[in-house]
Design an enzyme around this catalytic site. Structure first.
Site, mmCIF file in Angstrom:
data_model
loop_
_atom_site.group_PDB
_atom_site.id
_atom_site.type_symbol
_atom_site.label_atom_id
_atom_site.label_comp_id
_atom_site.label_asym_id
_atom_site.label_seq_id
_atom_site.Cartn_x
_atom_site.Cartn_y
_atom_site.Cartn_z
ATOM 1 C CB ALA A 62 -0.903 0.020 1.238
ATOM 2 C CE1 TYR A 127 -2.858 4.457 3.722
ATOM 3 C CE2 TYR A 127 -3.988 5.048 5.752
ATOM 4 C CZ TYR A 127 -3.352 4.107 4.965
ATOM 5 O OH TYR A 127 -3.212 2.818 5.418
#
Length: 282
Positions: A62, A127
């Site tokens: 990620a 995010y």
């Protein structure tokens, strides 16, 4: 022999899975760092998947630089959304299993009770937005996938809060830590074990699950536990988040309710202090 592809292999979770893999030799493990599973180059990633042909994918990779994401929105979305979409499409088409790791940052932090899997999402930073879009794409393209939301991950590998605190407490006489963000930490080793437990379980039950260690604490409380276990002499003061401004806002309350994963997969979740102790004895 089933083939497990682990993306983000050099990260905290990938590294813990690598440690555990030798105990599960019934699988062929492929630990793919950025060059082997290139999440920021979708064309290349498609080629890599076609070559590897995994039966199971653990998507631990990620874009996790929360503050940097505010100025690198496109890159965060490419890795956390579009690459996840591609993995979901691939696994659906090839009848492979996908466990995708997500985050408590999909929530806005305004709750006062532990958040279950049905709690309303409303990310307050880039995010969190990118991770939520990844979740949506994952379930849309492969409804048979499993998403695990986790929080405050730490490990003996990589950069994380525990290692930073250990270093600062040895270097300084006093430090300040925010005391108004509430949640629960996750030892990456426990999450790695939980993921293996799921694929070993008698039944595959898709959907969203929460996983973190047990306990409801602030970062300040967490720092106090680290101080106690490390027997550090450093003085720790609790401060409000407003005294420590960051480019990205953090949710004030993101404690995850773990009832679903515990009952569905008959999983025991350790208390955060029990897991933290292992960092000091390993």
């Amino acid at each position: 022999m089933k083939k497990i592809l682990v993306t983000g292999a050099t990260g905290q979770l990938g590294s813990e899975l690598n440690l555990l893999s030798s105990s599960y030799s019934q699988y062929e493990w492929i630990f793919a760092g950025r060059t082997k599973a290139t999440l920021d180059d979708l064309e290349l990633l498609q080629t890599q998947l076609n070559e590897i042909k995994p039966d199971i994918v653990f998507n631990c990779g990620a874009y996790t630089a929360v503050d940097k994401a505010e100025s690198e929105r496109d890159l965060a979305f490419k890795i956390n959304h579009l690459a996840v979409e591609l993995l979901a499409k691939y696994t659906a088409k090839n009848n492979a299993k996908l466990i995708h790791v997500s985050t408590d940052y999909v929530f806005d932090g305004t709750s006062s009770v532990a958040l279950d899997e049905k709690a309303e999402t409303n990310p307050i930073n880039v995010y969190g937005e990118s991770k939520l879009e990844g979740e949506k794409a994952c379930l849309k393209e492969n409804p048979n996938s499993i998403i695990i939301r986790t929080s405050w991950v730490y490990s003996k590998f990589g950069n994380n809060f525990v290692k930073t605190m250990q270093r600062l407490m040895q270097e300084r006489d006093s430090i300040n830590v925010v005391n108004d963000q509430i949640g629960s930490p996750t030892h990456a080793a426990d999450l790695a074990q939980a993921m293996i437990h799921i694929i070993e379980f008698s039944e595959w039950i898709p959907g969203i699950y929460n996983y973190s260690n047990e306990g409801e604490i602030s970062w300040y409380d967490f720092a106090l536990s680290i101080k106690e276990m490390g027997d550090y002499k450093c003085n720790i003061s609790g401060i409000p988040s407003s005294s420590y401004p960051t480019p990205a806002k953090r949710p004030e309350f993101s404690l995850l309710d773990k009832k679903k994963i515990k009952s569905t997969y008959n999983l025991k979740v350790p208390d955060y202090k029990e897991s933290l102790k292992r960092i000091f004895v390993e």
